[in-house]
Motif scaffolding. Structure first.
Motif, PDB file in Angstrom:
ATOM      1  N   ARG A   1       0.829  -1.202   0.000  1.00 37.78           N
ATOM      2  CA  ARG A   1       0.000   0.000   0.000  1.00 37.78           C
ATOM      3  C   ARG A   1       0.873   1.266   0.000  1.00 37.78           C
ATOM      4  O   ARG A   1       1.992   1.253   0.516  1.00 37.78           O
ATOM      5  CB  ARG A   1      -0.877   0.022   1.255  1.00 37.78           C
ATOM      6  N   ALA A   2       0.285   2.371  -0.533  1.00 37.07           N
ATOM      7  CA  ALA A   2       1.045   3.627  -0.642  1.00 37.07           C
ATOM      8  C   ALA A   2       1.583   4.082   0.716  1.00 37.07           C
ATOM      9  O   ALA A   2       2.743   4.498   0.828  1.00 37.07           O
ATOM     10  CB  ALA A   2       0.152   4.712  -1.241  1.00 37.07           C
ATOM     11  N   GLU A   3       0.759   3.985   1.749  1.00 36.77           N
ATOM     12  CA  GLU A   3       1.202   4.491   3.059  1.00 36.77           C
ATOM     13  C   GLU A   3       2.376   3.675   3.594  1.00 36.77           C
ATOM     14  O   GLU A   3       3.320   4.214   4.184  1.00 36.77           O
ATOM     15  CB  GLU A   3       0.049   4.488   4.057  1.00 36.77           C
ATOM     16  N   ALA A   4       2.328   2.367   3.370  1.00 41.50           N
ATOM     17  CA  ALA A   4       3.403   1.490   3.839  1.00 41.50           C
ATOM     18  C   ALA A   4       4.714   1.825   3.115  1.00 41.50           C
ATOM     19  O   ALA A   4       5.782   1.887   3.727  1.00 41.50           O
ATOM     20  CB  ALA A   4       3.021   0.030   3.610  1.00 41.50           C
ATOM     21  N   VAL A   5       4.614   2.074   1.809  1.00 38.39           N
ATOM     22  CA  VAL A   5       5.805   2.416   1.018  1.00 38.39           C
ATOM     23  C   VAL A   5       6.407   3.727   1.549  1.00 38.39           C
ATOM     24  O   VAL A   5       7.616   3.852   1.744  1.00 38.39           O
ATOM     25  CB  VAL A   5       5.444   2.553  -0.481  1.00 38.39           C
ATOM     26  N   GLU A   6       5.512   4.676   1.815  1.00 36.78           N
ATOM     27  CA  GLU A   6       5.945   5.986   2.289  1.00 36.78           C
ATOM     28  C   GLU A   6       6.628   5.897   3.652  1.00 36.78           C
ATOM     29  O   GLU A   6       7.675   6.500   3.879  1.00 36.78           O
ATOM     30  CB  GLU A   6       4.692   6.861   2.416  1.00 36.78           C
ATOM     31  N   LEU A   7       6.025   5.149   4.553  1.00 38.30           N
ATOM     32  CA  LEU A   7       6.581   5.032   5.914  1.00 38.30           C
ATOM     33  C   LEU A   7       7.945   4.348   5.893  1.00 38.30           C
ATOM     34  O   LEU A   7       8.824   4.689   6.675  1.00 38.30           O
ATOM     35  CB  LEU A   7       5.623   4.257   6.827  1.00 38.30           C
ATOM     36  N   CYS A   8       8.122   3.382   5.010  1.00 38.81           N
ATOM     37  CA  CYS A   8       9.397   2.657   4.972  1.00 38.81           C
ATOM     38  C   CYS A   8      10.481   3.444   4.257  1.00 38.81           C
ATOM     39  O   CYS A   8      11.659   3.303   4.570  1.00 38.81           O
ATOM     40  CB  CYS A   8       9.230   1.315   4.271  1.00 38.81           C
ATOM     41  N   ASP A   9      10.078   4.251   3.282  1.00 39.32           N
ATOM     42  CA  ASP A   9      11.069   4.964   2.483  1.00 39.32           C
ATOM     43  C   ASP A   9      11.843   5.966   3.334  1.00 39.32           C
ATOM     44  O   ASP A   9      13.008   6.227   3.076  1.00 39.32           O
ATOM     45  CB  ASP A   9      10.358   5.684   1.324  1.00 39.32           C
ATOM     46  N   ASP A  10      11.204   6.487   4.368  1.00 38.49           N
ATOM     47  CA  ASP A  10      11.769   7.552   5.189  1.00 38.49           C
ATOM     48  C   ASP A  10      12.092   6.984   6.578  1.00 38.49           C
ATOM     49  O   ASP A  10      11.190   6.648   7.344  1.00 38.49           O
ATOM     50  CB  ASP A  10      10.719   8.676   5.262  1.00 38.49           C
ATOM     51  N   LYS A  11      13.390   6.879   6.896  1.00 42.94           N
ATOM     52  CA  LYS A  11      13.790   6.231   8.162  1.00 42.94           C
ATOM     53  C   LYS A  11      13.220   6.949   9.393  1.00 42.94           C
ATOM     54  O   LYS A  11      12.966   6.324  10.420  1.00 42.94           O
ATOM     55  CB  LYS A  11      15.314   6.151   8.239  1.00 42.94           C
ATOM     56  N   MET A  12      13.010   8.265   9.281  1.00 40.34           N
ATOM     57  CA  MET A  12      12.458   9.015  10.416  1.00 40.34           C
ATOM     58  C   MET A  12      10.986   8.629  10.616  1.00 40.34           C
ATOM     59  O   MET A  12      10.549   8.376  11.738  1.00 40.34           O
ATOM     60  CB  MET A  12      12.590  10.515  10.129  1.00 40.34           C
ATOM     61  N   LEU A  13      10.226   8.549   9.526  1.00 34.13           N
ATOM     62  CA  LEU A  13       8.813   8.163   9.629  1.00 34.13           C
ATOM     63  C   LEU A  13       8.679   6.716  10.106  1.00 34.13           C
ATOM     64  O   LEU A  13       7.785   6.396  10.892  1.00 34.13           O
ATOM     65  CB  LEU A  13       8.105   8.305   8.270  1.00 34.13           C
ATOM     66  N   THR A  14       9.575   5.831   9.635  1.00 29.96           N
ATOM     67  CA  THR A  14       9.531   4.433  10.081  1.00 29.96           C
ATOM     68  C   THR A  14       9.707   4.393  11.596  1.00 29.96           C
ATOM     69  O   THR A  14       8.977   3.696  12.310  1.00 29.96           O
ATOM     70  CB  THR A  14      10.672   3.595   9.438  1.00 29.96           C
ATOM     71  N   HIS A  15      10.682   5.168  12.081  1.00 25.89           N
ATOM     72  CA  HIS A  15      10.984   5.155  13.516  1.00 25.89           C
ATOM     73  C   HIS A  15       9.783   5.653  14.325  1.00 25.89           C
ATOM     74  O   HIS A  15       9.419   5.066  15.345  1.00 25.89           O
ATOM     75  CB  HIS A  15      12.222   6.011  13.791  1.00 25.89           C
ATOM     76  N   ILE A  16       9.159   6.728  13.845  1.00 26.14           N
ATOM     77  CA  ILE A  16       8.006   7.286  14.564  1.00 26.14           C
ATOM     78  C   ILE A  16       6.874   6.254  14.612  1.00 26.14           C
ATOM     79  O   ILE A  16       6.255   6.026  15.645  1.00 26.14           O
ATOM     80  CB  ILE A  16       7.528   8.599  13.886  1.00 26.14           C
ATOM     81  N   ALA A  17       6.625   5.604  13.478  1.00 25.48           N
ATOM     82  CA  ALA A  17       5.508   4.638  13.409  1.00 25.48           C
ATOM     83  C   ALA A  17       5.767   3.413  14.295  1.00 25.48           C
ATOM     84  O   ALA A  17       4.830   2.842  14.849  1.00 25.48           O
ATOM     85  CB  ALA A  17       5.298   4.205  11.959  1.00 25.48           C
ATOM     86  N   LEU A  18       7.032   3.021  14.420  1.00 21.99           N
ATOM     87  CA  LEU A  18       7.330   1.781  15.172  1.00 21.99           C
ATOM     88  C   LEU A  18       7.674   2.024  16.637  1.00 21.99           C
ATOM     89  O   LEU A  18       7.798   1.063  17.405  1.00 21.99           O
ATOM     90  CB  LEU A  18       8.488   1.026  14.499  1.00 21.99           C
ATOM     91  N   ALA A  19       7.821   3.312  17.010  1.00 22.11           N
ATOM     92  CA  ALA A  19       8.236   3.608  18.396  1.00 22.11           C
ATOM     93  C   ALA A  19       7.244   2.994  19.385  1.00 22.11           C
ATOM     94  O   ALA A  19       6.026   3.132  19.236  1.00 22.11           O
ATOM     95  CB  ALA A  19       8.319   5.121  18.590  1.00 22.11           C
ATOM     96  N   GLY A  20       7.773   2.285  20.359  1.00 23.84           N
ATOM     97  CA  GLY A  20       6.927   1.665  21.386  1.00 23.84           C
ATOM     98  C   GLY A  20       6.337   0.336  20.951  1.00 23.84           C
ATOM     99  O   GLY A  20       5.722  -0.376  21.746  1.00 23.84           O
ATOM    100  N   LYS A  21       6.472  -0.030  19.693  1.00 23.77           N
ATOM    101  CA  LYS A  21       5.891  -1.292  19.186  1.00 23.77           C
ATOM    102  C   LYS A  21       6.945  -2.385  19.124  1.00 23.77           C
ATOM    103  O   LYS A  21       6.647  -3.545  19.379  1.00 23.77           O
ATOM    104  CB  LYS A  21       5.319  -1.106  17.770  1.00 23.77           C
ATOM    105  N   VAL A  22       8.158  -2.007  18.702  1.00 21.12           N
ATOM    106  CA  VAL A  22       9.250  -2.986  18.614  1.00 21.12           C
ATOM    107  C   VAL A  22      10.527  -2.318  19.143  1.00 21.12           C
ATOM    108  O   VAL A  22      10.648  -1.092  19.088  1.00 21.12           O
ATOM    109  CB  VAL A  22       9.501  -3.460  17.151  1.00 21.12           C
ATOM    110  N   PRO A  23      11.473  -3.115  19.652  1.00 16.42           N
ATOM    111  CA  PRO A  23      12.725  -2.504  20.125  1.00 16.42           C
ATOM    112  C   PRO A  23      13.554  -1.948  18.976  1.00 16.42           C
ATOM    113  O   PRO A  23      13.674  -2.591  17.933  1.00 16.42           O
ATOM    114  CB  PRO A  23      13.453  -3.662  20.821  1.00 16.42           C
TER     115      PRO A  23
END
Ligand code: ATP
Ligand code: MG
Length: 288
Positions: free
Chosen positions: A84-106
């Motif tokens: 999905r577009a949102e998933a591609v976007e979140l992964c492409d940007d390391k800062m956005l990936t970090h924000i989305a995963l914070a508190g979910k995985v180490p």
């Protein structure tokens, strides 16, 4: 039913064209025809734009590009994209990936360099952050791959010089996980389940990317690895991804997530048919 496989129009190398070809072959084996097209000029949502024409002609799209704008256009026309577009976007940007995963995985402790809109501006001091993280500090551009935009700063002087150079581009500062220097795990997850896992090791670089001289070997995924892969995929709503994991003192840490990870190399190392697993997932999702 017909599918479209969209690839970045600037790709031409064999290793870049292997992925779309294998996916098309696996779709064909399940009775689904597929056209491989360059993702050019899709960014139109008006009625006669290419995006809406594609959405009419094809039942779904295997989106092997990272172009966020074209991805959003296609979804706006009702096309189901893998990923999905949102998933591609979140992964492409390391800062956005970090924000989305914070508190979910180490993940390693990470700070975001402030964005700069003025080239000539004085640099913002990161002395406090450098001291908090301890040297060396890992500095990464938010948009990077193959280890090319990942650096080590050994002291405050080097950190300042790097930040000055990277000022026009978003970047992050991260704790160096010394236990993992020169090695990491590359996990391919399909529909949240771990499809295959490989350890990458480099003898002469802290970055274990194959492109930086790392070697890959099969690695049996532990329950910890599987649980992290599931959590990452669920949180980012990924159909398919490559997750890089670092060996931390107290367990595995998520280094980064690639929505568009190449699978040719890991297939060769492990003998696992990733294309087939991905296409099986797509067919399940599409009710084929
Ligand atoms: N915090 C860290 N501590 C130790 N090693 C690290 C750290 N971050 C990254 N590395 C090493 O550097 C490599 C490249 O980092 P990362 O995966 O974040 O960047 P990349 O260039 O985006 O790679 P890819 O091609 O997978 O997208 C990792 O695979 C790992 O070996
Ligand atoms: Mg990586």
């Amino acid at each position: 039913m017909k599918a479209v496989i969209l690839i970045n129009p600037y790709l031409s190398e064999e290793r870049e064209l292997y992925q779309p070809r294998r996916i098309a072959e696996e779709l064909a084996a399940r009775g689904v025809g597929a056209d491989i097209l360059p993702n050019a000029w899709t960014a139109h949502t008006e009625r006669d734009g290419l995006a809406s024409a594609l959405a009419k002609r094809y039942a779904f799209c295997v989106y092997l590009d990272k172009d966020r704008y074209a991805a959003r256009s296609l979804e706006a026309c009702g096309m189901r994209l893998f990923n999905r577009a949102e998933a591609v976007e979140l992964c492409d940007d390391k800062m956005l990936t970090h924000i989305a995963l914070a508190g979910k995985v180490p993940m390693p402790e990470t700070y975001f360099a402030p964005l700069c809109y003025k080239g000539e501006a004085e640099h913002v001091s990161a002395q406090e952050i450098g001291e908090k993280l301890g040297y060396p500090v890992v500095v990464k551009e938010c948009f990077g791959s193959l280890g090319e935009q990942v650096f080590l700063a050994h002291g405050y002087g080097e950190l300042t010089a790097l930040m000055q150079r990277l000022k026009p581009r978003p970047h992050i500062l991260q704790k160096f996980i010394a236990e993992s220097a020169g090695q990491d795990l590359r996990v391919i997850a399909v529909g949240g389940e771990t499809a295959v896992c490989m350890r990458r090791t480099s003898e002469h670089d802290f970055r274990s990317n194959i492109a930086c001289g790392g070697r890959g070997e099969p690695f049996p995924p532990t329950e910890e690895v599987r649980a992290i892969a599931r959590r990452v995929s669920e949180t980012l709503r990924l159909d398919y991804c490559g997750i890089d994991l670092l060996f931390g003192k107290e367990g595995m840490l998520v280094c980064e997530v690639n929505s568009n990870a190449f699978f040719g190399g890991i297939e060769r190392v492990t003998g696992v048919n990733v294309a087939s697993l991905y296409v099986s997932h797509i067919c399940r999702e599409m009710g084929i």
